[in-house]
Motif scaffolding. Sequence first.
Motif, mmCIF file in Angstrom:
data_model
loop_
_atom_site.group_PDB
_atom_site.id
_atom_site.type_symbol
_atom_site.label_atom_id
_atom_site.label_comp_id
_atom_site.label_asym_id
_atom_site.label_seq_id
_atom_site.Cartn_x
_atom_site.Cartn_y
_atom_site.Cartn_z
ATOM 1 N N GLY A 185 0.816 -1.209 0.000
ATOM 2 C CA GLY A 185 0.000 0.000 0.000
ATOM 3 C C GLY A 185 0.846 1.254 0.000
ATOM 4 O O GLY A 185 1.945 1.300 -0.546
ATOM 5 N N GLU A 186 0.349 2.259 0.662
ATOM 6 C CA GLU A 186 0.983 3.582 0.704
ATOM 7 C C GLU A 186 2.374 3.532 1.345
ATOM 8 O O GLU A 186 3.274 4.264 0.951
ATOM 9 N N ILE A 187 2.563 2.678 2.332
ATOM 10 C CA ILE A 187 3.840 2.607 3.040
ATOM 11 C C ILE A 187 4.956 2.193 2.095
ATOM 12 O O ILE A 187 6.050 2.754 2.119
ATOM 13 N N GLY A 188 4.707 1.215 1.246
ATOM 14 C CA GLY A 188 5.709 0.773 0.280
ATOM 15 C C GLY A 188 6.092 1.885 -0.682
ATOM 16 O O GLY A 188 7.271 2.071 -1.009
ATOM 17 N N VAL B 6 8.485 4.277 0.907
ATOM 18 C CA VAL B 6 9.864 3.774 0.927
ATOM 19 C C VAL B 6 10.539 4.071 -0.407
ATOM 20 O O VAL B 6 11.664 4.583 -0.448
ATOM 21 N N ILE B 7 9.860 3.758 -1.496
ATOM 22 C CA ILE B 7 10.421 4.008 -2.831
ATOM 23 C C ILE B 7 10.659 5.505 -3.023
ATOM 24 O O ILE B 7 11.725 5.921 -3.486
ATOM 25 N N ASP B 8 9.697 6.319 -2.645
ATOM 26 C CA ASP B 8 9.830 7.778 -2.787
ATOM 27 C C ASP B 8 11.005 8.309 -1.975
ATOM 28 O O ASP B 8 11.677 9.255 -2.394
ATOM 29 N N SER B 9 11.261 7.716 -0.824
ATOM 30 C CA SER B 9 12.348 8.201 0.032
ATOM 31 C C SER B 9 13.725 7.956 -0.574
ATOM 32 O O SER B 9 14.710 8.554 -0.149
ATOM 33 N N LEU B 10 13.794 7.099 -1.565
ATOM 34 C CA LEU B 10 15.069 6.809 -2.235
ATOM 35 C C LEU B 10 15.329 7.724 -3.429
ATOM 36 O O LEU B 10 16.436 7.733 -3.976
ATOM 37 N N ALA B 11 14.346 8.510 -3.839
ATOM 38 C CA ALA B 11 14.427 9.293 -5.079
ATOM 39 C C ALA B 11 15.616 10.239 -5.127
ATOM 40 O O ALA B 11 16.236 10.398 -6.183
ATOM 41 N N ASP B 12 15.993 10.835 -4.007
ATOM 42 C CA ASP B 12 17.081 11.807 -4.047
ATOM 43 C C ASP B 12 18.427 11.234 -3.623
ATOM 44 O O ASP B 12 19.429 11.940 -3.639
ATOM 45 N N ILE B 13 18.475 9.967 -3.269
ATOM 46 C CA ILE B 13 19.740 9.356 -2.862
ATOM 47 C C ILE B 13 20.112 8.161 -3.729
ATOM 48 O O ILE B 13 21.244 7.994 -4.111
ATOM 49 N N ASN B 14 19.136 7.293 -4.034
ATOM 50 C CA ASN B 14 19.436 6.085 -4.800
ATOM 51 C C ASN B 14 18.181 5.614 -5.535
ATOM 52 O O ASN B 14 17.605 4.577 -5.200
ATOM 53 N N PRO B 15 17.768 6.365 -6.547
ATOM 54 C CA PRO B 15 16.543 5.985 -7.258
ATOM 55 C C PRO B 15 16.652 4.620 -7.936
ATOM 56 O O PRO B 15 15.651 3.933 -8.089
ATOM 57 N N GLN C 257 12.223 -1.974 8.141
ATOM 58 C CA GLN C 257 11.671 -2.848 7.110
ATOM 59 C C GLN C 257 10.638 -3.803 7.715
ATOM 60 O O GLN C 257 9.632 -4.131 7.089
ATOM 61 N N LEU C 258 10.889 -4.235 8.933
ATOM 62 C CA LEU C 258 9.935 -5.112 9.613
ATOM 63 C C LEU C 258 8.606 -4.395 9.816
ATOM 64 O O LEU C 258 7.539 -4.993 9.638
ATOM 65 N N GLU C 259 8.653 -3.103 10.128
ATOM 66 C CA GLU C 259 7.420 -2.332 10.277
ATOM 67 C C GLU C 259 6.617 -2.327 8.978
ATOM 68 O O GLU C 259 5.397 -2.535 8.984
ATOM 69 N N VAL C 260 7.304 -2.120 7.861
ATOM 70 C CA VAL C 260 6.624 -2.139 6.555
ATOM 71 C C VAL C 260 5.995 -3.512 6.320
ATOM 72 O O VAL C 260 4.846 -3.615 5.896
#
Length: 148
Positions: free
Chosen positions: A23-26, A29-38, A80-83
Motif C-alpha cells: 500500500g501507501e507505506i511501500g 519507501v520508494i519515494d524516500s530513495l528518489a534523491d539518494i538512490n533511485p 523494514q519489519l514495520e513495513v
Amino acid sequence: MSGSTTREERFAQGLKVLRSVDGEIGQRVIDSLADINPEMGHQIVAWGFGEIYSRPELQPRDRQLVTLGMLTALGGCEPQLEVHINAALNVGLTPQQIVEALLHSAGYCGFPRALNATFVAKKVFDERGLLPVEGQQPKPSQNPPTSA
C-alpha cells in the motif's frame, strides 16, 4: 514475468504488486530513495515485486510470513519489519498469526530478536487500533499462589 519484458514493464508490474501488498507505506519507501538512490527504488519495485513477489508458487500471506521470519532473524531491520508487518496485515494475516510467527522465531533466532520484532508489531498494531491482541494472554499458573 518472462525474460523478454522491458525494464519499464517489470517496473509497472512490480508497482502494481507493491501497491497491493504494501500500500501507501511501500510507495513512501520508494519515494524516500528518489534523491539518494533511485536505482535501488527501481530494483526493489521491478525485481523485488515485479519478479519475486509476482511468482505464483507462494501466496502473498505466505511470502509475508517468510519475510517476517527472515527480518526477525537478521535483526537490525526494524524499519523494514514495520513495513512488512503492515503488509502482512494487508494480505490477510491476523495479529494473532503475526504474534505467533514472532513467538515461533524465538526458538530459531533468540529472544532478543523476537522481542525487538514483537515491539515493532506492537507499534504497528497500536497505530492500526489492533491492541490488545486477543488470545495472547498467558495461561494461568498451575500452582496456586502461596500466602505469606
